[in-house]
Design an enzyme around this catalytic site. Structure first.
Site, PDB file in Angstrom:
ATOM      1  N   LYS A  92      -4.856  -7.106  -8.696  1.00 22.41           N
ATOM      2  CA  LYS A  92      -4.131  -7.645  -7.635  1.00 22.41           C
ATOM      3  C   LYS A  92      -3.803  -9.152  -7.443  1.00 22.41           C
ATOM      4  O   LYS A  92      -2.913  -9.770  -7.248  1.00 22.41           O
ATOM      5  CB  LYS A  92      -4.727  -7.435  -6.220  1.00 22.41           C
TER       6      LYS A  92
ATOM      7  N   TYR B  37     -14.535  -3.845  -5.502  1.00 22.48           N
ATOM      8  CA  TYR B  37     -13.229  -3.900  -5.737  1.00 22.48           C
ATOM      9  C   TYR B  37     -13.039  -4.134  -7.222  1.00 22.48           C
ATOM     10  O   TYR B  37     -12.009  -3.808  -7.842  1.00 22.48           O
ATOM     11  CB  TYR B  37     -12.428  -4.745  -4.999  1.00 22.48           C
TER      12      TYR B  37
HETATM   13  P1  NAD Z   1      -2.323   6.305  -1.983  1.00 23.62           P
HETATM   14  O1  NAD Z   1      -3.305   6.877  -2.856  1.00 23.62           O
HETATM   15  O2  NAD Z   1      -1.502   7.019  -1.090  1.00 23.62           O
HETATM   16  O3  NAD Z   1      -1.061   5.453  -2.873  1.00 23.62           O
HETATM   17  C1  NAD Z   1      -1.395   5.204  -4.069  1.00 23.62           C
HETATM   18  C2  NAD Z   1      -0.131   5.520  -4.917  1.00 23.62           C
HETATM   19  O4  NAD Z   1      -0.072   5.251  -6.168  1.00 23.62           O
HETATM   20  C3  NAD Z   1      -0.132   7.208  -5.091  1.00 23.62           C
HETATM   21  O5  NAD Z   1       1.287   7.734  -4.540  1.00 23.62           O
HETATM   22  C4  NAD Z   1      -0.097   7.381  -6.431  1.00 23.62           C
HETATM   23  O6  NAD Z   1       0.572   8.568  -6.787  1.00 23.62           O
HETATM   24  C5  NAD Z   1       0.390   6.178  -7.114  1.00 23.62           C
HETATM   25  N1  NAD Z   1      -0.013   5.973  -8.512  1.00 23.62           N
HETATM   26  C6  NAD Z   1      -1.076   5.977  -9.209  1.00 23.62           C
HETATM   27  N2  NAD Z   1      -0.960   6.015 -10.286  1.00 23.62           N
HETATM   28  C7  NAD Z   1       0.476   5.987 -10.616  1.00 23.62           C
HETATM   29  C8  NAD Z   1       1.298   5.899 -12.018  1.00 23.62           C
HETATM   30  N3  NAD Z   1       0.566   5.763 -13.218  1.00 23.62           N
HETATM   31  N4  NAD Z   1       2.461   6.212 -11.789  1.00 23.62           N
HETATM   32  C9  NAD Z   1       3.121   6.215 -10.244  1.00 23.62           C
HETATM   33  N5  NAD Z   1       2.481   6.219  -9.333  1.00 23.62           N
HETATM   34  C10 NAD Z   1       1.017   6.135  -9.631  1.00 23.62           C
HETATM   35  O7  NAD Z   1      -2.866   5.158  -1.236  1.00 23.62           O
HETATM   36  P2  NAD Z   1      -2.389   3.881  -0.408  1.00 23.62           P
HETATM   37  O8  NAD Z   1      -3.649   2.999   0.303  1.00 23.62           O
HETATM   38  O9  NAD Z   1      -1.160   4.057   0.299  1.00 23.62           O
HETATM   39  O10 NAD Z   1      -1.971   2.664  -1.530  1.00 23.62           O
HETATM   40  C11 NAD Z   1      -0.776   2.200  -1.741  1.00 23.62           C
HETATM   41  C12 NAD Z   1      -0.953   0.618  -2.277  1.00 23.62           C
HETATM   42  O11 NAD Z   1      -1.566  -0.069  -1.110  1.00 23.62           O
HETATM   43  C13 NAD Z   1      -1.929   0.515  -3.250  1.00 23.62           C
HETATM   44  O12 NAD Z   1      -1.161  -0.773  -4.242  1.00 23.62           O
HETATM   45  C14 NAD Z   1      -3.292  -0.182  -2.946  1.00 23.62           C
HETATM   46  O13 NAD Z   1      -3.707  -0.959  -3.561  1.00 23.62           O
HETATM   47  C15 NAD Z   1      -2.801  -0.973  -1.500  1.00 23.62           C
HETATM   48  N6  NAD Z   1      -3.696  -1.386  -0.571  1.00 23.62           N
HETATM   49  C16 NAD Z   1      -4.337  -0.183   0.215  1.00 23.62           C
HETATM   50  C17 NAD Z   1      -5.224  -0.727   1.038  1.00 23.62           C
HETATM   51  C18 NAD Z   1      -6.333   0.444   1.666  1.00 23.62           C
HETATM   52  O14 NAD Z   1      -7.032   0.103   2.285  1.00 23.62           O
HETATM   53  N7  NAD Z   1      -5.568   1.824   1.665  1.00 23.62           N
HETATM   54  C19 NAD Z   1      -5.243  -1.952   1.455  1.00 23.62           C
HETATM   55  C20 NAD Z   1      -4.465  -2.822   0.818  1.00 23.62           C
HETATM   56  C21 NAD Z   1      -3.704  -2.466  -0.206  1.00 23.62           C
HETATM   57  C1  IMJ Z   2     -11.214   0.163  -3.383  1.00 17.27           C
HETATM   58  C2  IMJ Z   2     -12.166  -0.033  -4.219  1.00 17.27           C
HETATM   59  C3  IMJ Z   2     -13.318  -0.746  -3.638  1.00 17.27           C
HETATM   60  C4  IMJ Z   2     -13.600  -1.136  -2.405  1.00 17.27           C
HETATM   61  C5  IMJ Z   2     -12.188  -0.888  -1.619  1.00 17.27           C
HETATM   62  C6  IMJ Z   2     -11.044  -0.476  -2.055  1.00 17.27           C
HETATM   63  N1  IMJ Z   2     -11.954  -1.585  -0.592  1.00 17.27           N
HETATM   64  C7  IMJ Z   2     -10.668  -1.066  -0.157  1.00 17.27           C
HETATM   65  C8  IMJ Z   2     -10.202  -0.563  -1.036  1.00 17.27           C
HETATM   66  C9  IMJ Z   2     -12.702  -2.514   0.353  1.00 17.27           C
HETATM   67  C10 IMJ Z   2      -9.897  -1.375   0.995  1.00 17.27           C
HETATM   68  C11 IMJ Z   2      -8.703   0.188  -1.203  1.00 17.27           C
HETATM   69  N2  IMJ Z   2      -7.759  -0.527  -1.982  1.00 17.27           N
HETATM   70  C12 IMJ Z   2      -7.239  -1.776  -1.541  1.00 17.27           C
HETATM   71  C13 IMJ Z   2      -7.379  -0.135  -3.226  1.00 17.27           C
HETATM   72  O1  IMJ Z   2      -6.443  -0.704  -3.507  1.00 17.27           O
HETATM   73  C14 IMJ Z   2      -7.694   0.959  -4.082  1.00 17.27           C
HETATM   74  C15 IMJ Z   2      -7.388   1.103  -5.157  1.00 17.27           C
HETATM   75  C16 IMJ Z   2      -7.650   2.262  -5.997  1.00 17.27           C
HETATM   76  C17 IMJ Z   2      -8.531   3.548  -5.476  1.00 17.27           C
HETATM   77  C18 IMJ Z   2      -8.834   4.349  -6.338  1.00 17.27           C
HETATM   78  C19 IMJ Z   2      -9.717   5.655  -5.786  1.00 17.27           C
HETATM   79  C20 IMJ Z   2      -9.551   6.680  -6.646  1.00 17.27           C
HETATM   80  C21 IMJ Z   2      -9.584   6.521  -8.216  1.00 17.27           C
HETATM   81  N3  IMJ Z   2      -8.746   5.218  -8.691  1.00 17.27           N
HETATM   82  C22 IMJ Z   2      -8.489   4.281  -7.578  1.00 17.27           C
HETATM   83  N4  IMJ Z   2      -7.728   3.276  -8.291  1.00 17.27           N
HETATM   84  C23 IMJ Z   2      -7.399   2.351  -7.505  1.00 17.27           C
HETATM   85  O2  IMJ Z   2      -9.723   7.445  -9.235  1.00 17.27           O
END
Ligand code: NAD
Ligand code: IMJ
Length: 256
Positions: free
Chosen positions: A163, A156
Site C-alpha cells: 500500500k 498487515y
Molecule cells: P474484496 O475481496 O471484495 O475485493 C478485492 C478484489 O481483488 C476482489 O474482487 C478480487 O477478485 C480482486 N483480485 C485479487 N487478486 C486479483 C487478481 N490477480 N486480478 C484481478 N483481481 C484480483 O475486498 P475489498 O475490501 O472490497 O477490497 C478492495 C480494495 O479495498 C483492496 O485494495 C483493499 O486493500 C482495499 N481496502 C479494504 C479495506 C477493508 O477493510 N475491507 C480497507 C481499506 C482498503
Molecule cells: C488485512 C490483513 C491484516 C490486517 C487487516 C487487513 N486489517 C484490515 C485488513 C486491519 C482492515 C483488510 N485490508 C485493508 C486489506 O487490504 C486486505 C487485503 C488482503 C486480504 C486477504 C485475505 C485473504 C487472502 N489474501 C488477502 N490478501 C490481501 O488470502
C-alpha cells in the site's frame, strides 16, 4: 441531471455484493455513469454478471491483473466497445494468507513480489492501458488503500509495504498523467467487513478499537467510501490529484 451523466467507467475488483468496488459502482450508476466490470477469474463470472445486470451493465471482461495479456485484451475490448473511457476504479489487493500473520521479518521474496504485483504494480499497468482512451476528454482514476501503508498495523505486514508503494505510485502517475487532463487519487478506507477482511484474526476487536478511538466514535460503511469515490470521479474534484483521502471516521489523525 446526475454528476456522471454520459460518462463511461471501468470497475476492477468486484467479487461479491460486499466488495467496496460494488458500492462504488452503485453510487456511480445512480449519478448516470455507464459501467463495465472486470473480474478475476471464471469462478467469479456468474456472480459479477448478476450484480452488473442489476444496474443495467452488460460489459463484463475477465482480467487477472498478474497477466499482461489479460490487461491488453481488457483495454482492447473497451476500445472496441466504447472507443473512450472517463473513469477507472482500481479496487484490488492480494497477498498470500501466510504473509498476513506472524512476523513481518519472515516475509518471503515470492510473497513480497506477489503482493506488490497484484496490489501496487497493477495500478500502473491499468493506468497505462487507460490513459490513451482518456486523453481526448480527460479522465479520473482512483484506487483503494489502507492506513497500514503509512503506519504499522498488526498482521498487515507485506500488504502495508504494497500500500505504501501504491500510494507513492498514485503520486508518480498523477504527475505523469496530469498534463493529459487525468486525475489520479486514492481513498484510504477504515476497516470494512468484506471478503478481503475475512479470516483476519481479531477483526471484531479492530472494529471495536476504531469505535472507541476514532473522532466520530464509530466505524465507516462502504457507502461512505463510495460517496468519496464519487466526489473524486466527478468534476467536483477537478483540482485534486495525487491525493490520498481518508474515509476512516478520522482515526488516522489520532496520536494518543
Ligand atoms: P474484496 O475481496 O471484495 O475485493 C478485492 C478484489 O481483488 C476482489 O474482487 C478480487 O477478485 C480482486 N483480485 C485479487 N487478486 C486479483 C487478481 N490477480 N486480478 C484481478 N483481481 C484480483 O475486498 P475489498 O475490501 O472490497 O477490497 C478492495 C480494495 O479495498 C483492496 O485494495 C483493499 O486493500 C482495499 N481496502 C479494504 C479495506 C477493508 O477493510 N475491507 C480497507 C481499506 C482498503
Ligand atoms: C488485512 C490483513 C491484516 C490486517 C487487516 C487487513 N486489517 C484490515 C485488513 C486491519 C482492515 C483488510 N485490508 C485493508 C486489506 O487490504 C486486505 C487485503 C488482503 C486480504 C486477504 C485475505 C485473504 C487472502 N489474501 C488477502 N490478501 C490481501 O488470502
Amino acid at each position: 441531471m446526475g454528476l456522471l451523466e454520459g460518462k463511461k467507467g471501468l470497475i476492477l475488483g468486484v467479487a461479491n455484493n460486499k466488495s467496496i468496488a460494488w458500492s462504488i459502482a452503485r453510487e456511480l450508476h445512480k449519478e448516470g455513469a455507464e459501467l463495465a466490470f472486470s473480474y478475476a477469474g471464471e469462478r467469479l463470472e456468474e456472480r459479477v454478471r448478476i450484480l452488473a445486470g442489476s444496474i443495467g451493465a452488460g460489459l463484463l471482461i475477465p482480467c487477472d491483473v498478474t497477466r499482461d495479456e489479460d490487461i491488453d485484451s481488457l483495454f482492447g475490448k473497451i476500445r472496441e466497445e466504447w472507443g473512450a473511457l472517463d473513469i477507472l476504479v482500481h479496487s484490488i489487493a492480494f497477498a498470500n494468507k501466510d504473509e498476513l500473520k506472524g512476523a513481518f521479518v519472515d516475509t518471503t521474496r515470492q510473497g513480497f513480489a506477489l503482493a506488490m504485483d497484484v496490489s501496487a504494480y497493477s495500478l500502473i499497468a491499468m493506468a497505462r492501458g487507460a490513459y490513451p482512451l482518456m486523453e481526448s476528454n480527460g479522465g479520473k482514476i482512483i484506487t483503494m488503500t489502507y492506513l497500514g501503508g503509512r503506519k504499522v498495523i498488526p498482521n498487515y505486514n507485506v500488504m502495508g509495504v504494497a500500500k505504501a508503494g501504491l500510494e507513492a505510485s498514485v503520486k508518480y502517475l498523477a504527475a505523469d498523467l496530469g498534463p493529459k487532463g487525468i486525475n489520479v487519487n486514492a481513498v484510504s478506507a477504515g476497516p470494512i467487513k468484506t471478503l478481503a477482511a475475512m479470516g483476519i484474526s481479531g477483526f471484531k476487536e479492530i472494529l471495536g478499537h476504531i469505535q472507541d478511538r476514532s473522532p466520530l466514535k464509530r466505524n465507516i460503511t462502504a457507502e461512505e467510501v463510495a460517496k468519496t469515490a464519487l466526489y473524486l470521479l466527478s468534476d467536483l474534484s477537478s483540482g485534486v490529484t495525487g491525493e490520498t483521502i481518508y474515509v476512516d471516521a478520522g482515526y488516522n489523525i489520532i496520536g494518543m
